[in-house]
Design an enzyme around this catalytic site. Structure first.
Site, PDB file in Angstrom:
ATOM      1  N   CYS A  88       0.814  -1.218   0.000  1.00 26.40           N
ATOM      2  CA  CYS A  88       0.000   0.000   0.000  1.00 26.40           C
ATOM      3  C   CYS A  88       0.843   1.261   0.000  1.00 26.40           C
ATOM      4  O   CYS A  88       0.330   2.366  -0.152  1.00 26.40           O
ATOM      5  CB  CYS A  88      -0.952  -0.014   1.185  1.00 26.40           C
ATOM      6  SG  CYS A  88      -1.969  -1.494   1.186  1.00 26.40           S
ATOM      7  N   HIS A 345      -9.309   2.617  -2.230  1.00 24.57           N
ATOM      8  CA  HIS A 345      -7.877   2.378  -2.116  1.00 24.57           C
ATOM      9  C   HIS A 345      -7.323   1.623  -3.327  1.00 24.57           C
ATOM     10  O   HIS A 345      -6.995   0.444  -3.240  1.00 24.57           O
ATOM     11  CB  HIS A 345      -7.614   1.609  -0.809  1.00 24.57           C
ATOM     12  CG  HIS A 345      -6.182   1.332  -0.531  1.00 24.57           C
ATOM     13  ND1 HIS A 345      -5.152   2.099  -1.022  1.00 24.57           N
ATOM     14  CD2 HIS A 345      -5.601   0.346   0.206  1.00 24.57           C
ATOM     15  CE1 HIS A 345      -4.004   1.600  -0.599  1.00 24.57           C
ATOM     16  NE2 HIS A 345      -4.250   0.534   0.128  1.00 24.57           N
TER      17      HIS A 345
END
Lengths: 399, 481
Positions: A88, A345
């Site tokens: 991430c 995301h």
């Protein structure tokens, strides 16, 4: 510590696609959407870019591996393009590559672009990942929310907080982001929700309910960076420079020794300490004007407030409930654009999407959600899982 | 020197299904099933099979004699996990047996467990482990579905500390086909119950028992424990009577609480009899299936002092009783549910990698750093201890499978694909300092919480459905059911 890159790199252009269920667009379309905006913002032409870093995480539902698909998509002819992947933190990793190239003198103008299409799996949530031939033989399965949900046990045990109180505090985290997301035209989710809706939602990974989890979206974001000198020559005023970009990656201490209590994220603390030192930040609670943090799950944002040394240990629950992190709460506004919670995301894009919000806020271009004269902003990513992952912290500010 | 049983253990899956729930599900088409729907039957979780049950049964007996002394390990089952891949080797790995142990699988008849025991007794070539482990599968709405169960029993044989000796035996073959299962079939095919009872049990067993008793020089009236396993309700009492043995010598506890466990059932009954046995008592053990093996045993003085670490009664008491019939059906692959796209993730095993790390995967062997003392799993090239980083060549192996542990963190994951949702996953903190992220199974009604005491259990890690390959590893489970 090395002298760092403080004020050696300026951001002269940023772009961000609309995030969401982009069934209308392929990865290359999303990248172009962000890239066009950034080029226009920087006032340069494509051929002035010396080097590029492309961040994407999940090849199997994205554009493919290596940097070639990105170079094809943006028609970057004959320049070095690198693909980076660091879970991430991938978007921030791309920015780090471009910034370090400029700081080193290897490039005058560099591009960082991150993109991800998550809505081509055919279902919600992230696809299950492979952990390698060895780890797949013994490591249990577990979704991303399952990895982060375990922070709740560690946190409430350490501070003697009841399940109910913690659930209310993390619900407040999500409630705040939804309040802010309403004002973000590029966000995926733009509806405010009530505390009752959040508390009553179906369970995903105990204690995280549906509203405790960020959305799953498609999106892309990018940045064009150069030296402050070139930026000035290009006519930039209110220049935003990079004060620090730091990374911390787990060595396995949290997951395989008994030295970690599960209540915090060690890597965030490491990355924050390194970034504050590089940027010269000594009192983050007072000096930071706004933050975009990795609120993949509400519990993550809660403990991150302590891991970034903004809330005192054990006090994040109270700061959150008191509104300290609200857009107009008089504290440190966090997730002014709605965060991962409302943007979703798209992994490779998130770090750059956060920088995009901070960049716009610092330049007073954030529209309805504009804060009053911010000067220093922070972005934070947390990849992998809290006990075995990668954390990135960057500090951006007016020059 | 007498060669005989020196130890025993048993395992019954924690999961039990109320027979009434099974009958209720079939009431629309077979209301008669309700008549036999009393008590409960054991059933395997999705990640249990003859291999995992064999490991669980054997673990408690490995201290006597020390595992290094064992010469052989035999696993008997009618449900081998693989058609061509030795289950006993997988069991030996999980039990951390020395490489020189002779391993063998035996099967293809419910008599296999008793046959394995008798064969080892005849061989008497040093300390041996004989394990019977089975989970027969029956078609939905059959009488067998109500009567079948699952379980495993283990016997250590040797010459020191013998608690039961063999004083007589008789074997016969007889191609009496009461049931069969063809290659590739999932379920048994059964012939008429009255014929099985009257032409099979009633004629074949008493004859063999009489011959065995004669060889031992023992009268039927002296038999204290009579062991005869059958899926047919009431047939045990009938055979006991036909053999001239007192009715109270036949115990039906296992039928009522566990169900008929195939090749393991007679062995489970023997373990139960030994648990209740007193010095001098005579035990008759019948293995039935295409003939008979009948063993006549006598408990020695040593039985009085022997306390099993894992006995049948403890295994029966460690129960989680369910009423969700579809759960049992799903775990046994008797119903195809829609598990969603997440279940499509391929889990192909790199067999080369599995071989490289076989000690870590087998008995969950981590290591202790000789420089800083950190116990760690998995074992990587360098020590994980903060500031240490010593090469793992400077460490010693530490098996974790029997180390006491407790829960540090946990979540119930409803998003991941899992055949028994929710997936319970969390950090397990071992008493010796090791910490491992693990799946937690058989959670039961008592909620998990920080500090919940856990133990390790050997299970199927996951199944590669494209290639039909199951791989095994340890999972954690609460001490209290």
């Amino acid at each position: 510590m090395a002298t760092g890159i403080k004020d050696k790199v300026a951001i002269i252009g940023m772009g961000c696609s609309r995030f969401g269920e982009r069934f209308d667009a392929g990865t290359h379309d999303l990248m172009a959407e962000a890239f066009n905006e950034a080029l226009q913002d920087a006032g340069i032409e494509r051929k002035q870019i010396d080097a590029a870093w492309f961040g994407s995480c999940l090849d199997q539902i994205n554009i493919g591996n290596s940097a070639i698909p990105a170079s094809l998509a943006l028609r970057l002819d004959g320049i070095p393009v690198s693909r980076v992947e660091n879970m991430c933190a991938t978007g921030t990793e791309a920015l780090r590559g471009a910034a370090y190239a400029v700081a080193s003198g290897a490039a005058d103008i560099a591009l960082a672009i991150g993109a991800e299409k998550l809505k081509d799996t055919g279902y919600g949530g992230l696809p299950p990942t492979y952990k390698g031939t060895f780890n797949d033989l013994w490591m249990p399965l577990g979704s991303a929310p399952a990895g982060f949900a375990q922070l709740a046990d560690g946190y409430r045990t350490r501070y003697g907080i009841s399940r109910e109180e913690l659930k209310r505090a993390i619900a407040r985290v999500s409630w705040k982001s939804h309040q802010n997301g309403v004002l973000s035209p590029k966000a995926h989710l733009r509806k405010s929700v009530t505390m009752e809706q959040i508390l009553g939602a179906p369970m995903i990974a105990d204690p995280l309910g549906l509203f405790d989890c960020c959305g799953v979206s498609d999106g892309a974001a990018c940045a064009i960076v150069t030296t402050p000198e070139i930026a000035r020559a290009l006519g930039r005023k209110d220049m935003v420079t990079i004060k620090a970009i730091q990374l911390s990656v787990s060595s396995g201490i949290e997951s395989t020794t008994n030295t970690w209590d599960g209540s915090h994220v060690r890597n965030t603390r490491n990355a924050a300490s390194r970034a504050y030192a590089e940027a010269g930040v000594t009192k983050p609670r007072e000096q930071i004007s706004l933050m975009e943090v990795h609120d993949c799950f509400s519990i993550t944002e809660l403990v991150t407030m302590e891991d970034l040394f903004i809330s005192e240990p054990g006090r994040a629950v109270h700061d959150v409930l008191d509104g300290f992190y609200d857009r107009d709460g008089g504290g440190v506004p966090c997730q002014v654009d709605g965060g991962l919670k409302c943007f979703g995301h798209p992994i490779g894009a998130s770090g750059l999407r956060m920088a995009y919000e901070v960049y716009n806020q610092l330049q007073g271009r954030a529209g309805e959600r504009q804060l009053k004269s911010p000067s220093l902003g922070l972005t934070h990513n947390l990849g992998g899982v809290p006990y075995q992952g990668v954390a990135a912290v960057s500090v951006l500010g007016l020059h | 020197m007498t060669y005989g049983i020196t130890g025993y253990g048993a395992y019954v899956p924690r999961l039990r299904m109320q027979r009434a729930a099974i009958a209720a599900a079939h009431r629309w088409m077979s209301p008669g099933l309700a008549a036999g729907a009393k008590g409960q039957r054991a059933f395997c979780s999705w990640d249990e099979d003859s291999i995992t049950m064999a490991v669980e049964a054997a673990r408690p007996v490995l201290n006597a004699p020390a595992r290094a002394a064992f010469q052989s390990l035999t696993v008997a089952t009618t449900r081998p996990a693989f058609a061509d891949l030795q289950g006993a080797s997988i069991v030996a790995g999980a039990l951390a047996m020395p490489a020189a142990v002779r391993t063998a699988d035996l099967g293809q008849s419910p008599r296999a467990g008793v046959s394995a025991l008798l064969a080892q007794w005849r061989l008497a070539d040093g300390p041996a482990l004989v394990i019977a482990s089975d989970h027969p599968s029956a078609k939905p709405a059959s009488a067998q579905e109500l009567g079948y169960g699952a379980g495993a029993a283990v016997f250590a044989l040797g010459s020191e500390g013998v608690i039961a000796e063999l004083i007589g035996a008789h074997s016969s073959w007889n191609l009496f086909v009461d049931h069969f299962r063809s290659n590739g079939s999932k379920h048994d095919y059964h012939w008429e119950e009255r014929w099985v009872r009257d032409e099979g049990y009633a004629k074949i067993v008493p004859e063999a028992v009489a011959a065995a008793l004669a060889s031992a020089g023992v009268d039927a009236a002296q038999v204290k424990h009579f062991i005869f396993a059958s899926p047919l309700k009431g047939s045990g009492a009938m055979v006991t009577k036909r053999c001239g043995i007192a009715a109270e010598a036949f115990d039906t506890t296992l039928d009522e609480q566990c169900g008929y466990a195939g090749a393991a059932h007679a062995c489970l009954m023997l373990a139960d009899a030994l648990e209740r046995g007193q010095p001098g008592e005579v035990i008759v053990l019948v293995g039935f299936g295409q003939g008979c093996d009948v063993l006549v045993l006598r408990a020695t003085e040593a039985i009085a002092a022997y306390r099993p670490r894992g006995g049948v009664r403890a295994a029966l008491a460690d129960a989680q009783v369910h009423g969700d019939y579809l759960r049992m059906l799903s775990y046994d692959k008797g119903i195809e549910l829609e598990w969603g796209m997440r279940s499509e993730k391929p889990v192909k095993t790199a067999l080369s990698e599995q071989y490289r790390s076989s000690d870590q995967l087998g008995a969950m062997v981590g290591c202790r750093c000789k420089r800083c003392g950190t116990v760690q799993f998995p074992r990587l090239a360098y020590c994980v201890g903060e500031g240490c980083g010593a090469p793992s060549t400077n460490s010693e192996p530490v098996p974790l499978s029997d180390v006491p542990a407790q829960l540090l963190t946990c979540t119930a994951d409803w998003l991941s694909y899992h055949p028994a949702p929710p997936l319970h996953v969390g950090f397990v903190q071992f008493e010796n300092g090791a910490r491992v992220l693990m799946e937690i199974v058989d959670v039961g009604a008592t909620a998990l919480d920080v500090g919940t005491p856990l133990r390790m259990t050997y299970r199927v890690k996951d199944v590669d459905t494209a290639r039909g390959f199951a791989r095994y590893f340890w999972k954690a489970t609460p001490l209290a059911a």
